[in-house]
Design a protein around this motif. Sequence first.
Motif, PDB file in Angstrom:
ATOM      1  N   LEU A  21       3.758 -12.565  -4.567  1.00 60.28           N
ATOM      2  CA  LEU A  21       4.160 -13.970  -4.571  1.00 60.28           C
ATOM      3  C   LEU A  21       3.127 -14.851  -3.878  1.00 60.28           C
ATOM      4  O   LEU A  21       2.953 -16.022  -4.243  1.00 60.28           O
ATOM      5  CB  LEU A  21       5.519 -14.125  -3.881  1.00 60.28           C
ATOM      6  CG  LEU A  21       6.727 -13.532  -4.622  1.00 60.28           C
ATOM      7  CD1 LEU A  21       8.005 -13.741  -3.812  1.00 60.28           C
ATOM      8  CD2 LEU A  21       6.866 -14.147  -6.015  1.00 60.28           C
ATOM      9  N   SER A  22       2.461 -14.317  -2.863  1.00 66.96           N
ATOM     10  CA  SER A  22       1.516 -15.152  -2.117  1.00 66.96           C
ATOM     11  C   SER A  22       0.290 -15.532  -2.929  1.00 66.96           C
ATOM     12  O   SER A  22      -0.350 -16.554  -2.652  1.00 66.96           O
ATOM     13  CB  SER A  22       1.076 -14.431  -0.835  1.00 66.96           C
ATOM     14  OG  SER A  22       0.272 -13.309  -1.142  1.00 66.96           O
ATOM     15  N   VAL A  23      -0.090 -14.713  -3.917  1.00 67.34           N
ATOM     16  CA  VAL A  23      -1.293 -15.002  -4.705  1.00 67.34           C
ATOM     17  C   VAL A  23      -0.966 -15.526  -6.101  1.00 67.34           C
ATOM     18  O   VAL A  23      -1.879 -15.838  -6.887  1.00 67.34           O
ATOM     19  CB  VAL A  23      -2.174 -13.742  -4.836  1.00 67.34           C
ATOM     20  CG1 VAL A  23      -2.604 -13.263  -3.467  1.00 67.34           C
ATOM     21  CG2 VAL A  23      -1.439 -12.647  -5.605  1.00 67.34           C
ATOM     22  N   PRO A  61      -8.776 -15.796 -10.502  1.00 64.66           N
ATOM     23  CA  PRO A  61      -7.371 -15.497 -10.243  1.00 64.66           C
ATOM     24  C   PRO A  61      -7.073 -14.013 -10.428  1.00 64.66           C
ATOM     25  O   PRO A  61      -7.851 -13.278 -11.037  1.00 64.66           O
ATOM     26  CB  PRO A  61      -6.638 -16.344 -11.284  1.00 64.66           C
ATOM     27  CG  PRO A  61      -7.598 -16.480 -12.400  1.00 64.66           C
ATOM     28  CD  PRO A  61      -8.971 -16.541 -11.762  1.00 64.66           C
ATOM     29  N   VAL A  62      -5.887 -13.599  -9.919  1.00 63.17           N
ATOM     30  CA  VAL A  62      -5.518 -12.180  -9.961  1.00 63.17           C
ATOM     31  C   VAL A  62      -5.205 -11.697 -11.366  1.00 63.17           C
ATOM     32  O   VAL A  62      -5.096 -10.485 -11.602  1.00 63.17           O
ATOM     33  CB  VAL A  62      -4.300 -11.914  -9.049  1.00 63.17           C
ATOM     34  CG1 VAL A  62      -4.674 -12.060  -7.592  1.00 63.17           C
ATOM     35  CG2 VAL A  62      -3.161 -12.853  -9.399  1.00 63.17           C
ATOM     36  N   PRO A  86      -8.065 -13.672  -4.600  1.00 62.53           N
ATOM     37  CA  PRO A  86      -7.739 -14.508  -3.431  1.00 62.53           C
ATOM     38  C   PRO A  86      -7.094 -13.724  -2.289  1.00 62.53           C
ATOM     39  O   PRO A  86      -6.445 -12.704  -2.489  1.00 62.53           O
ATOM     40  CB  PRO A  86      -6.761 -15.537  -4.008  1.00 62.53           C
ATOM     41  CG  PRO A  86      -6.129 -14.855  -5.169  1.00 62.53           C
ATOM     42  CD  PRO A  86      -7.206 -13.991  -5.762  1.00 62.53           C
ATOM     43  N   ASP A  87      -7.267 -14.283  -1.033  1.00 61.51           N
ATOM     44  CA  ASP A  87      -6.714 -13.644   0.169  1.00 61.51           C
ATOM     45  C   ASP A  87      -5.193 -13.802   0.254  1.00 61.51           C
ATOM     46  O   ASP A  87      -4.457 -12.864  -0.014  1.00 61.51           O
ATOM     47  CB  ASP A  87      -7.355 -14.239   1.425  1.00 61.51           C
ATOM     48  CG  ASP A  87      -8.723 -13.644   1.698  1.00 61.51           C
ATOM     49  OD1 ASP A  87      -9.679 -14.073   1.048  1.00 61.51           O
ATOM     50  OD2 ASP A  87      -8.794 -12.766   2.566  1.00 61.51           O
ATOM     51  N   TYR A 109      -3.480  -8.813   2.229  1.00 58.61           N
ATOM     52  CA  TYR A 109      -3.876  -7.768   3.196  1.00 58.61           C
ATOM     53  C   TYR A 109      -2.686  -7.226   3.985  1.00 58.61           C
ATOM     54  O   TYR A 109      -2.854  -6.434   4.899  1.00 58.61           O
ATOM     55  CB  TYR A 109      -4.900  -8.340   4.180  1.00 58.61           C
ATOM     56  CG  TYR A 109      -4.600  -9.764   4.606  1.00 58.61           C
ATOM     57  CD1 TYR A 109      -3.522 -10.055   5.437  1.00 58.61           C
ATOM     58  CD2 TYR A 109      -5.381 -10.804   4.127  1.00 58.61           C
ATOM     59  CE1 TYR A 109      -3.246 -11.356   5.794  1.00 58.61           C
ATOM     60  CE2 TYR A 109      -5.103 -12.113   4.486  1.00 58.61           C
ATOM     61  CZ  TYR A 109      -4.021 -12.395   5.317  1.00 58.61           C
ATOM     62  OH  TYR A 109      -3.725 -13.672   5.664  1.00 58.61           O
ATOM     63  N   LEU A 110      -1.460  -7.646   3.676  1.00 64.15           N
ATOM     64  CA  LEU A 110      -0.296  -7.245   4.463  1.00 64.15           C
ATOM     65  C   LEU A 110      -0.092  -5.729   4.434  1.00 64.15           C
ATOM     66  O   LEU A 110       0.174  -5.102   5.464  1.00 64.15           O
ATOM     67  CB  LEU A 110       0.947  -7.959   3.932  1.00 64.15           C
ATOM     68  CG  LEU A 110       2.234  -7.783   4.751  1.00 64.15           C
ATOM     69  CD1 LEU A 110       2.031  -8.269   6.178  1.00 64.15           C
ATOM     70  CD2 LEU A 110       3.390  -8.534   4.076  1.00 64.15           C
ATOM     71  N   GLY A 111      -0.237  -5.108   3.268  1.00 61.19           N
ATOM     72  CA  GLY A 111      -0.086  -3.656   3.164  1.00 61.19           C
ATOM     73  C   GLY A 111      -1.116  -2.915   4.012  1.00 61.19           C
ATOM     74  O   GLY A 111      -0.823  -1.890   4.629  1.00 61.19           O
ATOM     75  N   LEU A 112      -2.362  -3.447   4.033  1.00 59.48           N
ATOM     76  CA  LEU A 112      -3.411  -2.813   4.840  1.00 59.48           C
ATOM     77  C   LEU A 112      -3.070  -2.881   6.325  1.00 59.48           C
ATOM     78  O   LEU A 112      -3.243  -1.886   7.056  1.00 59.48           O
ATOM     79  CB  LEU A 112      -4.744  -3.500   4.569  1.00 59.48           C
ATOM     80  CG  LEU A 112      -5.924  -3.035   5.435  1.00 59.48           C
ATOM     81  CD1 LEU A 112      -6.240  -1.574   5.168  1.00 59.48           C
ATOM     82  CD2 LEU A 112      -7.146  -3.907   5.186  1.00 59.48           C
ATOM     83  N   PHE A 113      -2.585  -4.024   6.780  1.00 59.09           N
ATOM     84  CA  PHE A 113      -2.237  -4.161   8.198  1.00 59.09           C
ATOM     85  C   PHE A 113      -1.096  -3.210   8.579  1.00 59.09           C
ATOM     86  O   PHE A 113      -1.110  -2.589   9.647  1.00 59.09           O
ATOM     87  CB  PHE A 113      -1.839  -5.601   8.503  1.00 59.09           C
ATOM     88  CG  PHE A 113      -2.989  -6.574   8.478  1.00 59.09           C
ATOM     89  CD1 PHE A 113      -4.298  -6.127   8.342  1.00 59.09           C
ATOM     90  CD2 PHE A 113      -2.777  -7.939   8.588  1.00 59.09           C
ATOM     91  CE1 PHE A 113      -5.362  -7.015   8.322  1.00 59.09           C
ATOM     92  CE2 PHE A 113      -3.828  -8.844   8.573  1.00 59.09           C
ATOM     93  CZ  PHE A 113      -5.118  -8.375   8.426  1.00 59.09           C
TER      94      PHE A 113
END
Length: 411
Positions: A36-38, A52-53, A98-99, A103-107
């Motif tokens: 949803l964020s991207v 875009p993704v 896009p960011d 990166y949430l899964g990586l964190f």
Amino acid sequence: MELGAVSGQTSAWFSRRPAWFSDLLLALFVTVIQILSVADYGVGLPEPVSRPVSDFGNAGYLLLVVSGVAVAARRRWPVAVFAVTALASLVYFGLGFPDRLSYLGLFVALYSLAAYGDGHRSLRIAAAGTTVLAVGWLLAAADIEPRAALGWVFFRIGGSVISTTLGESVRSRRVIAADAQQRAELAERSREEEARARVAAERLRIAREVHDTVAHAIAIINVQSGVTAHVLDKRPEQAREALHTIEETSSRALLEMRAILGVLRDGDEREPYPGLDQIDELADKAREAGLEIGVERASPVTPLPSAVGSAAYRIVQESITNVIRHVGPTRVTVVLQPGVDALRVRVVDEGGREASSAPARPGASPATGRGITGMRERCRLLGGELDAKPRPEGGFEVTAHLPLAPVGPAS
């Protein structure tokens, strides 16, 4: 009422839910948030992206789904989950997607690696992986515009370090709590073992006290009853004195038994255990049983501990009992020599006499039976020594060395 019961059961189930269920919910949440964020790319702040993704056949969405779903296995395979999310992140940002919150899964993977890993090894893997990621991110952002978008790259690096630090903090706290729990359990087991050892020691002490008290009283009563049967018709006065001695001995034995067994009852008034002050009374009873007994003592240099005095009394009592039981009327010498650091007790008898006014008592040698063993155990508990042996010139000798200061039991 039924609705409340169902609600309570649901709450109880969630409170007891397995770890995999929580991780599955977390993986679903991470996946949805990342996508949803991207999804609305192109609206908002400038970002280090050029496409875009949805490009490359929706490859960006696929990478986000892979990194989000991998979180479901974060507890069981933290290293593998980190490897998958790190690779997905490198490919994702390398393609210029896009960011936002991609990166949430990586964190989450870095946090899990530090929190559920094996300490230093997991930290080394996290550090090496973050270094590789940082280099890859910087290379991918080398030609992006505007230049202000480089702040997103450094944000990813800082977020990775913070996630790893938080995970290590949680792991450290969990290890400390586990160590504290282990120490508490060990202390509890030690207290239980100590309590069992004290109970066993108290049982052994009571058994020795009962043996010494009963054996001494029965030996004197046996002698006096034999004298009574021997002189009842010819010398009734002597028989009356013997019966009086039997009465006093049995009464005294009952009092001592009450004091010994009083430890098994709560709230009972108990008399103090006998000590050296009662040696003279013990000698008087032995004289009434037909022994010629002499007591030689010196004034103590320092006050004697009650445990030492009680042990000395029991050793003298058991020695006299053995003489009465196995030898019969004879001469006995009791020597008490208190010193600066120890009390020496010596009990010597001259052996049996060929002629006596009362029949000798049949039995084994005084060196056999539980009496000598009990005396030796008393000495060892105080760290002392006991020697019991026949004398070359006849008779028997018991010598005990009782330290005044508490020391470990002699082996």
